[in-house]
Structure formats: C-alpha cells, structure tokens
Motif scaffolding. Sequence first.
Motif, PDB file in Angstrom:
ATOM      1  N   ASN A 129     -36.058  10.197   4.383  1.00  0.00           N
ATOM      2  CA  ASN A 129     -34.963   9.984   5.339  1.00  0.00           C
ATOM      3  C   ASN A 129     -34.623  11.267   6.090  1.00  0.00           C
ATOM      4  N   THR A 172     -31.661   3.818   4.837  1.00  0.00           N
ATOM      5  CA  THR A 172     -33.056   4.060   5.247  1.00  0.00           C
ATOM      6  C   THR A 172     -33.154   4.320   6.752  1.00  0.00           C
ATOM      7  N   ASP A 173     -34.057   5.221   7.131  1.00  0.00           N
ATOM      8  CA  ASP A 173     -34.469   5.313   8.539  1.00  0.00           C
ATOM      9  C   ASP A 173     -35.192   4.004   8.872  1.00  0.00           C
TER      10      ASP A 173
END
Length: 386
Positions: A129, A172-173
């Motif tokens: 991340n 989360t990305d």
Amino acid sequence: MLEFIDQGLAELKQAGLRRSVKTANTSGRLIEIDGKKLLNFCSNNYLGLAHHPKVIERATIALKEFGAGATGSPLICGWTKYHEGLTKKLAAYKNREAATLFPTGYQANLGTITALTTEEDTIIIDRLNHASIIDACRLSKAKLQVYKHRDLASLEAVLKRSAKFKKRLIVTDIVFSMDGDLALLAEIVELARKYNAITMADYAHATGVVELPGEPEIIMGTLSKALGSLGGFIAGDAKLIDFLRNKARSYIYSTALPPSACAAALAALEVIETEPGRKKRLQQNICLANTLLGNLRLNVAVSKEPRRSASGSLEQQSPIFPIIIGNNERTMRVSQQLFDRGFFVSAIRPPTVPDGEARLRITITSEHTKEEIECLASSLRELIPA
Ligand SMILES: Cc1ncc(COP(=O)(O)O)c(C=O)c1O
C-alpha cells in the motif's frame, strides 16, 4: 550541532539513494528540463486533463472570482460553491450518498484512517500500500497488521486471528502505485463481509482510468492524477462524511483547497463524461505498451494479467509499467541515458520500493502517440538488453 545532517546526506549518497528535484520549465506530454525538450513518461496526468482548455478556463474563472486561495479551513470560511459542487459531482461519479474534500490525497488517507480507528481496533493493509496509508496507520492507535501483496489467503489468516478487535478496517490501493497491478477488490470485499470488517479502497491512480467490481464502504481518491488538479476526497454514506467532517484532523485543521483547484477537477470530471475517446486512447496505448514492454521480457510486475469486469468484458490494465532493474546506481544510470535520448522517466528507489527493487516507473497517457511509445520501447531494448 547539525553534523548529523551532513552524515545523513553522505550515507544516502553512499547507498545511491540521494534524491534531488528536476525543475520543469514546461509540463505536459512534452516537458522541458535543463533547456531540453523531453517526452514525459512519468506523469500521472493519464488523460491529459491538466492542460485541457475547458479545465483551464473553468479554473481561471474561479481564480478571478475567489482569488488565489480559500482563505480558511473548510469549517471556518474556506468552503465555497466550487467545493460544494465538486463533492456533489464526486458522490454521483462514485455512486455514493456524499463526499468530502481534503487538501491532498495524502491527507485524505491520514485524516480518515485516524478518525475511524482507536486502540481497540486493527487496521489490515496490503504490504505494498501507498506511504500515505502506512503513515496513517503509524499515527492511528489501532494495531497494524500487514498481509502479503494481493494474497487473499494471507488476508483471511489475519482476519481469522483478529476477532478480538472491536473494528477491523481493511485498506487497499486499487492500482498499486509503484507496480501498476490491481487489487482483488471484489474478493477483498467478500472476505470483509464474511468477517464483519470494513473496506476502504484508495482509488488514487484508478479514478477516471480503471473500474473494478466490488463495493468498498469507504472510497478514497485524489484529484491530482487523472483529474489533473490537486486535492483528496472520500466518498461514502452521508453519515460517514458527516463523521469525517467532525473528526478528521487533516480536514478540520488545514486550509481548504483553492476554489480554482475544485473548479478544475469539476471540469475534468465533465470532460471524462463528454470525451470518452480520451479513455479509449489511453486503453489503446496501455495495450500497445503491454505488447512492447512485454516483448522486451523485462521484469515487468507479474500480476498485471487482465481481469474480467462484472459485465464479463476484459478489464483494461493500469497505465503504470514498472521496469525493475534492482541496483540503485544502475537504475539512475538508465534513467539518465533515457534523458539523454529525450525521454523523461524517473528512477524509483528505496524506501519508496523495497530494497533491491529499484525501478523505472513508466506511465502511459492518452496523449502519447503510437510512435512515441514505440520509440521508448526500442530505446529501452537497447539500454536494458533481455
Ligand atoms: C495510492 C496513492 N494514494 C495516495 C496518494 C496521495 O495522493 P496526493 O498526491 O493527492 O497527495 C498517492 C499519490 O502519490 C498514491 O499513489
């Protein structure tokens, strides 16, 4: 007294990690640095909207109307009709009840994650991340737990052993910023529901570019990449936004975005809707780059395989192409060699990426021509033989 600074800088130089800025005299597809015109292959201006005439015109109108800055934080006197209009547009664009703005995406992550968690909670994040999420976790009093990159079994193992926490926040990305691969969002949301966890997804490099199936409760995004402006945002339920406006310190204690930045982003969102050809061109360019960089058999991140969307169509991939070289000095050297040949591709070194994974991070935009991408690929072929 300041010898430690000399020592710190010397250590960075020794390790090949000393950083410096390059000053641009023009920006866009072509960037001028040190009197040299270069093809820019490292900006996040994926749809070319930072320079779109409509975006510039609308920002100029707001600039004339409201002046250079917001002159106050949002809750004092810095919130204008442009801020309000943009939040409404963002909420609709992200299909959520409401949205709010932060001075940057970094501050959106910082303020939101710290506002939502206490020492009774745990934050569960993907190992890769973005730094702003990691810094938010460091600032939060919640327990930080990290799962292996894009590894659902690893995530589930963390969830299984976390029942004792009052809240579990998974972050989360969507597009991982240094690798360009995509989150397994639908699966993450499903796991979160199974274990009664909340999902927050960072759409920084995805907004306007990549759509994934899966409905996280909290959507974070930035205006500073495909939207070509500046500022962060959160979209979600109206009560979430109300809560953040009361609790998120980076929202409350920082000057609101310049109205002109909001007007620019608002115009950019409209252009995305009225000029779908831009996204189509970006997808074609990503496709071409995939073929050419794939053919180079370079160490392109392994998890860039196409995914199917909810409708079953093939997902386009992200515009971020890492070429992992490994050694810091060698990566800097190749970046300089590309510069000498007329390409601007920044080298990315630790701690932005893990040790031993220094890389060139190539970004493709809708504005690049086929010939330009082909030229870059052939230079790379010469400079980094397979
Ligand atoms: C995944 C991710 N999240 C957040 C940010 C921060 O956004 P901003 O540049 O608007 O502060 C970035 C940008 O660097 C990013 O790549």
